[in-house]
Design an enzyme around this catalytic site. Structure first.
Site, PDB file in Angstrom:
ATOM      1  N   LYS A 113       0.851  -1.189   0.000  1.00 54.82           N
ATOM      2  CA  LYS A 113       0.000   0.000   0.000  1.00 54.82           C
ATOM      3  C   LYS A 113       0.887   1.241   0.000  1.00 54.82           C
ATOM      4  O   LYS A 113       1.535   1.545   0.995  1.00 54.82           O
ATOM      5  CB  LYS A 113      -0.888   0.034   1.250  1.00 54.82           C
ATOM      6  CG  LYS A 113      -1.889   1.182   1.187  1.00 54.82           C
ATOM      7  CD  LYS A 113      -2.505   1.510   2.525  1.00 54.82           C
ATOM      8  CE  LYS A 113      -1.808   2.623   3.246  1.00 54.82           C
ATOM      9  NZ  LYS A 113      -1.734   3.900   2.533  1.00 54.82           N
ATOM     10  N   GLU A 146       9.579  15.240  16.477  1.00 51.02           N
ATOM     11  CA  GLU A 146       9.989  15.193  15.072  1.00 51.02           C
ATOM     12  C   GLU A 146       9.122  16.193  14.303  1.00 51.02           C
ATOM     13  O   GLU A 146       7.901  16.065  14.259  1.00 51.02           O
ATOM     14  CB  GLU A 146       9.772  13.781  14.519  1.00 51.02           C
ATOM     15  CG  GLU A 146      10.193  13.664  13.065  1.00 51.02           C
ATOM     16  CD  GLU A 146       9.903  12.289  12.469  1.00 51.02           C
ATOM     17  OE1 GLU A 146       8.788  11.770  12.645  1.00 51.02           O
ATOM     18  OE2 GLU A 146      10.803  11.745  11.809  1.00 51.02           O
ATOM     19  N   GLU A 190      10.098   0.859  10.371  1.00 54.06           N
ATOM     20  CA  GLU A 190      11.063   1.953  10.170  1.00 54.06           C
ATOM     21  C   GLU A 190      10.315   3.226  10.494  1.00 54.06           C
ATOM     22  O   GLU A 190       9.428   3.637   9.737  1.00 54.06           O
ATOM     23  CB  GLU A 190      11.538   1.997   8.709  1.00 54.06           C
ATOM     24  CG  GLU A 190      12.278   0.759   8.242  1.00 54.06           C
ATOM     25  CD  GLU A 190      13.684   0.657   8.791  1.00 54.06           C
ATOM     26  OE1 GLU A 190      14.137   1.584   9.488  1.00 54.06           O
ATOM     27  OE2 GLU A 190      14.322  -0.382   8.543  1.00 54.06           O
TER      28      GLU A 190
HETATM   29  P1  NAD Z   1       2.218   7.795   8.565  1.00 52.47           P
HETATM   30  O1  NAD Z   1       2.589   6.889   9.666  1.00 52.47           O
HETATM   31  O2  NAD Z   1       1.105   8.735   8.793  1.00 52.47           O
HETATM   32  O3  NAD Z   1       1.835   6.974   7.263  1.00 52.47           O
HETATM   33  C1  NAD Z   1       2.679   5.993   6.708  1.00 52.47           C
HETATM   34  C2  NAD Z   1       1.840   4.983   5.979  1.00 52.47           C
HETATM   35  O4  NAD Z   1       1.002   4.331   6.930  1.00 52.47           O
HETATM   36  C3  NAD Z   1       0.898   5.572   4.925  1.00 52.47           C
HETATM   37  O5  NAD Z   1       0.849   4.701   3.817  1.00 52.47           O
HETATM   38  C4  NAD Z   1      -0.421   5.598   5.650  1.00 52.47           C
HETATM   39  O6  NAD Z   1      -1.528   5.529   4.788  1.00 52.47           O
HETATM   40  C5  NAD Z   1      -0.340   4.348   6.505  1.00 52.47           C
HETATM   41  N1  NAD Z   1      -1.220   4.330   7.676  1.00 52.47           N
HETATM   42  C6  NAD Z   1      -1.749   5.382   8.342  1.00 52.47           C
HETATM   43  N2  NAD Z   1      -2.535   4.946   9.346  1.00 52.47           N
HETATM   44  C7  NAD Z   1      -2.504   3.592   9.319  1.00 52.47           C
HETATM   45  C8  NAD Z   1      -3.111   2.565  10.100  1.00 52.47           C
HETATM   46  N3  NAD Z   1      -3.936   2.851  11.105  1.00 52.47           N
HETATM   47  N4  NAD Z   1      -2.854   1.281   9.795  1.00 52.47           N
HETATM   48  C9  NAD Z   1      -2.032   0.960   8.784  1.00 52.47           C
HETATM   49  N5  NAD Z   1      -1.441   1.886   8.000  1.00 52.47           N
HETATM   50  C10 NAD Z   1      -1.649   3.192   8.263  1.00 52.47           C
HETATM   51  O7  NAD Z   1       3.557   8.523   8.191  1.00 52.47           O
HETATM   52  P2  NAD Z   1       3.775   9.565   7.017  1.00 52.47           P
HETATM   53  O8  NAD Z   1       3.217  10.865   7.499  1.00 52.47           O
HETATM   54  O9  NAD Z   1       3.322   9.045   5.724  1.00 52.47           O
HETATM   55  O10 NAD Z   1       5.366   9.606   6.954  1.00 52.47           O
HETATM   56  C11 NAD Z   1       6.103  10.354   7.819  1.00 52.47           C
HETATM   57  C12 NAD Z   1       6.700   9.522   8.934  1.00 52.47           C
HETATM   58  O11 NAD Z   1       7.401   8.416   8.410  1.00 52.47           O
HETATM   59  C13 NAD Z   1       7.702  10.271   9.743  1.00 52.47           C
HETATM   60  O12 NAD Z   1       7.498  10.051  11.116  1.00 52.47           O
HETATM   61  C14 NAD Z   1       9.036   9.702   9.317  1.00 52.47           C
HETATM   62  O13 NAD Z   1      10.050   9.824  10.241  1.00 52.47           O
HETATM   63  C15 NAD Z   1       8.678   8.312   9.008  1.00 52.47           C
HETATM   64  N6  NAD Z   1       9.630   7.721   8.075  1.00 52.47           N
HETATM   65  C16 NAD Z   1      10.523   6.811   8.539  1.00 52.47           C
HETATM   66  C17 NAD Z   1      11.460   6.248   7.691  1.00 52.47           C
HETATM   67  C18 NAD Z   1      12.449   5.239   8.193  1.00 52.47           C
HETATM   68  O14 NAD Z   1      13.042   4.537   7.394  1.00 52.47           O
HETATM   69  N7  NAD Z   1      12.650   5.108   9.487  1.00 52.47           N
HETATM   70  C19 NAD Z   1      11.482   6.607   6.349  1.00 52.47           C
HETATM   71  C20 NAD Z   1      10.562   7.534   5.897  1.00 52.47           C
HETATM   72  C21 NAD Z   1       9.628   8.074   6.776  1.00 52.47           C
END
Ligand code: NAD
Length: 492
Positions: free
Chosen positions: A189, A396, A265
Site C-alpha cells: 500500500k 519530530e 522503520e
Molecule cells: P504515517 O505513519 O502517517 O503513514 C505511513 C503509511 O502508513 C501511509 O501509507 C499511511 O496511509 C499508513 N497508515 C496510516 N494509518 C494507518 C493505520 N492505522 N494502519 C495501517 N497503515 C496506516 O507517516 P507519514 O506521514 O506518511 O510519513 C512520515 C513519517 O514516516 C515520519 O514520522 C518519518 O520519520 C517516518 N519515516 C521513517 C522512515 C524510516 O526509514 N525510518 C522513512 C521515511 C519516513
C-alpha cells in the site's frame, strides 16, 4: 499526463486502478470513491484515482497466496527470481526521466534530485537484491559423527507492506526487492498522498514478466487498506515505514491477529554533533544537507545540531548564510534544491512547530516563514539557543527546521544526543579518529555518520534503535525480515 522540464519532454502514461494478479482492476468494493492527488508545488489537483478498500485487500491476498504456492516462493529458483529483479532495475533505468518526473510532480522533490537520487537508488536496490536471490542458503551444523542438522532459510510467505510519502519510489524498492529476493509475495500500500510512482512501477513489473500475483498494489488510506493488511491473519508479515504513532498501532494489530512478524522503520530526531576540531566548512555543508535535504521530510534528518562552544557563533553565522542561499521553488527548475512540503496538513503542522519555538523563546536565526504565495513552501529555518524542554527540540517536525545548541564536553553532548525517545541516525564531525569511534559507540542510534550525513548505500543496513523502529532495511540484513529459519535434524 504531459510533463515537461529541462532535459525531458514527453508523455507519461500512468495506469490507475488497483494492481492485482497483474491486472489493473477497478476497486471491487466501491468504484465510486476516489482519492485526489494534489501537486504540492501548486496545491492543484493532478488527478483522481480509484480508492481501494479492505475487500480489495482480500482479492490481492488471494493473488499473493496463489503466486506464493504456485509460481514464486518455493516454486521459483533463486536465480530465476534474481533475473526478474535485475530486469526491473534495467527498466527503472530506462525510464529514469519518466519516473523522476512522476516523483517530482507527485511529491514535490526537485527533478534532478529525484532523477540522480531516488530513481537511481531504486534501480540499484532492485539490482542488489537481484544479486542476492541465488545466494540465500542455510548452514550445516554437525552435532556428532552420526547426527547433524541443517537450516533452511525459507521465505516467510505473503507480506503486507505499507510505505510513506517522503521517498515513495525508494521506499517501494526497499520493501519489494528484498521480499522478492527471498521468495515472498507482496501486497503493498503506497501512501495515499503519493501513489503515482508505485502505480507506474506496476507497468514495469508486468513488462519484466513477473508472474501474476507476486506483487499487488492497493492504493488506499491507512485506517482502511493499511489496517486490513495489519489485522488480516492471511498476511504472514507486515513491513511498515512511517510514523512512530502508526508503527505502534501496527504492532498492536499484528499481535492481536496472527502474531505476524513486523518490521518498523519509524520517526527520528537525530543529533548531529560538531566538535571544534572538525573540518569547519565540510561540517557546515553537511549540517545544511542533514536538515534541508528532501525539505526536511527525512526520517533521519539531522534536526538537532550540537556545536562545540568555541565555534558555535561562527558556525551559526555560516550555516545561516548557507540556509539563506538554499534555492526554494519549482521542483522542475534545475537550480531548485528545496521544493514544497507534501501537503497543507504537513505545512500547517510545521508552521505550528515554528510558532511554538518562537513562543518558547528560541531565537530564529533565519527563516520561519512561508515561502512564496502558492504551494506548501517553507523557508529553511534555523533556531538558535534552544533548551532541551522545548517542543521543537523533542518532537519530530519533519520539515526544514533545525534546532542548534552549544556544548562543552564530549560527555555532555553524548548525554544530550541520547536524550530522546528516538534513535534512528546521528552525525559526528571531528578530526580526532579516537573520538570519532568513541562517540560512535556511545550514540544510541542505528546509523552514525562520521564526517558525512545522509550518505546511503544499498549494502549498508539502515534502521532504528529505541522508538525509531524494529529490524533493518538494506544490505544483507534486510533479507532476514523476509525469511524464517527451519532446522532439520537428522539421526543417521
Ligand atoms: P504515517 O505513519 O502517517 O503513514 C505511513 C503509511 O502508513 C501511509 O501509507 C499511511 O496511509 C499508513 N497508515 C496510516 N494509518 C494507518 C493505520 N492505522 N494502519 C495501517 N497503515 C496506516 O507517516 P507519514 O506521514 O506518511 O510519513 C512520515 C513519517 O514516516 C515520519 O514520522 C518519518 O520519520 C517516518 N519515516 C521513517 C522512515 C524510516 O526509514 N525510518 C522513512 C521515511 C519516513
Amino acid at each position: 499526463h504531459e510533463f515537461s522540464h529541462s532535459g525531458f519532454k514527453g508523455k507519461v502514461e500512468i495506469p490507475t486502478g488497483l494492481f492485482i494478479n497483474n491486472e489493473w482492476a477497478s476497486p471491487k468494493s466501491d468504484g465510486a470513491r476516489t482519492i485526489d492527488i494534489v501537486n504540492p508545488a501548486t496545491g492543484q489537483l493532478i488527478t483522481s484515482i480509484p480508492e481501494g478498500l479492505p475487500a480489495d485487500v482480500e482479492l490481492a491476498l488471494d493473488a499473493a497466496h496463489n503466486a506464493f504456492n504456485n509460481t514464486w516462493g518455493p516454486n521459483c529458483s533463486g536465480s530465476e527470481r534474481g533475473k526478474y529483479l535485475i530486469k526491473i532495475a534495467e527498466l527503472i533505468e530506462r525510464d529514469i526521466d519518466k519516473l523522476a518526473s512522476i516523483e517530482s510532480l507527485d511529491s514535490g522533490k526537485a527533478f534532478m534530485r529525484a532523477k540522480m537520487g531516488d530513481v537511481t537508488t531504486a534501480a540499484s536496490v532492485f539490482r542488489y537484491y537481484g544479486g542476492w536471490a541465488d545466494k540465500i542458503h542455510g548452514k550445516v551444523i554437525e552435532q556428532s559423527i552420526d547426527k547433524l542438522a541443517y537450516t533452511r532459510h525459507e521465505p516467510i510467505g505473503v507480506c503486507g507492506q505499507i510505505i510513506p510519502w517522503n521517498f515513495p519510489l525508494v521506499m517501494f524498492s526497499f520493501k519489494v526487492a528484498p521480499a522478492l529476493a527471498t521468495g515472498c509475495t507482496v501486497v503493498i500500500k503506497p501512501s495515499e498522498l503519493t501513489p503515482l510512482s508505485a502505480m507506474y512501477m506496476t507497468k514495469l513489473l508486468k513488462e519484466a514478466g513477473l508472474p501474476a500475483g507476486v506483487v499487488n498494489v492497493v492504493v488506499g488510506y491507512g485506517p482502511t487498506v493499511g489496517n486490513a493488511l495489519t489485522t488480516n491473519p492471511r498476511v504472514d508479515k507486515v513491513a511498515f515505514t512511517g510514523s512512530t504513532a502508526v508503527g505502534r498501532m501496527i504492532m498492536e494489530a499484528a499481535s492481536k491477529s496472527n502474531l505476524k512478524s513486523v518490521t518498523l522503520e519509524l520517526g527520528g530526531k537525530s543529533a548531529n554533533i560538531v566538535f571544534d576540531d572538525a573540518n569547519f566548512n565540510e561540517a557546515v555543508k553537511y549540517a545544511a544537507h542533514a536538515i534541508f535535504f528532501n525539505h526536511g521530510q527525512n526520517c533521519c534528518a539531522g534536526s538537532r545540531l550540537f556545536v562545540q562552544r568555541g565555534i558555535y557563533d561562527e558556525f551559526a553565522r555560516k550555516l545561516t548564510e548557507v540556509a539563506r542561499r538554499v534555492k526554494v521553488g519549482d521542483p522542475f527548475d534545475p537550480s531548485t534544491y528545496q521544493g514544497p512540503q507534501i501537503s497543507q496538513t504537513q505545512y500547517d503542522r510545521i508552521m505550528n512547530y515554528i510558532e511554538s519555538g518562537k513562543q518558547a523563546g528560541a531565537k530564529v536565526l533565519t527563516g520561519g516563514e512561508r515561502h512564496g504565495k502558492t504551494g506548501y513552501f517553507i523557508e529553511p529555518t534555523i533556531f538558535g539557543d534552544v533548551t532541551s524542554d522545548m517542543k521543537i527540540v523533542r518532537d519530530e517536525i519533519f520539515g526544514p527546521v533545525v534546532v542548534m545548541t552549544s556544548f562543552d564536553t564530549e560527555e555532555e553532548v553524548i548525554a544530550a544526543a541520547n536524550d530522546t525517545k528516538y534513535g534512528l541516525a546521528s552525525g559526528v564531525f571531528t578530526s580526532d579518529l579516537a573520538r570519532a569511534h568513541r562517540v560512535a559507540a556511545r550514540i544510541k542510534a542505528g546509523t552514525v555518520w562520521v564526517n558525512c550525513y545522509n550518505d546511503f548505500h544499498v549494502q549498508i543496513p539502515f534502521g532504528g534503535f529505541k522508538e525509531s523502529g524494529i529490524g533493518r532495511e538494506l544490505g544483507e540484513y534486510a533479507l532476514e525480515n523476509y525469511m524464517q529459519v527451519k532446522a532439520v535434524q537428522i539421526n543417521l
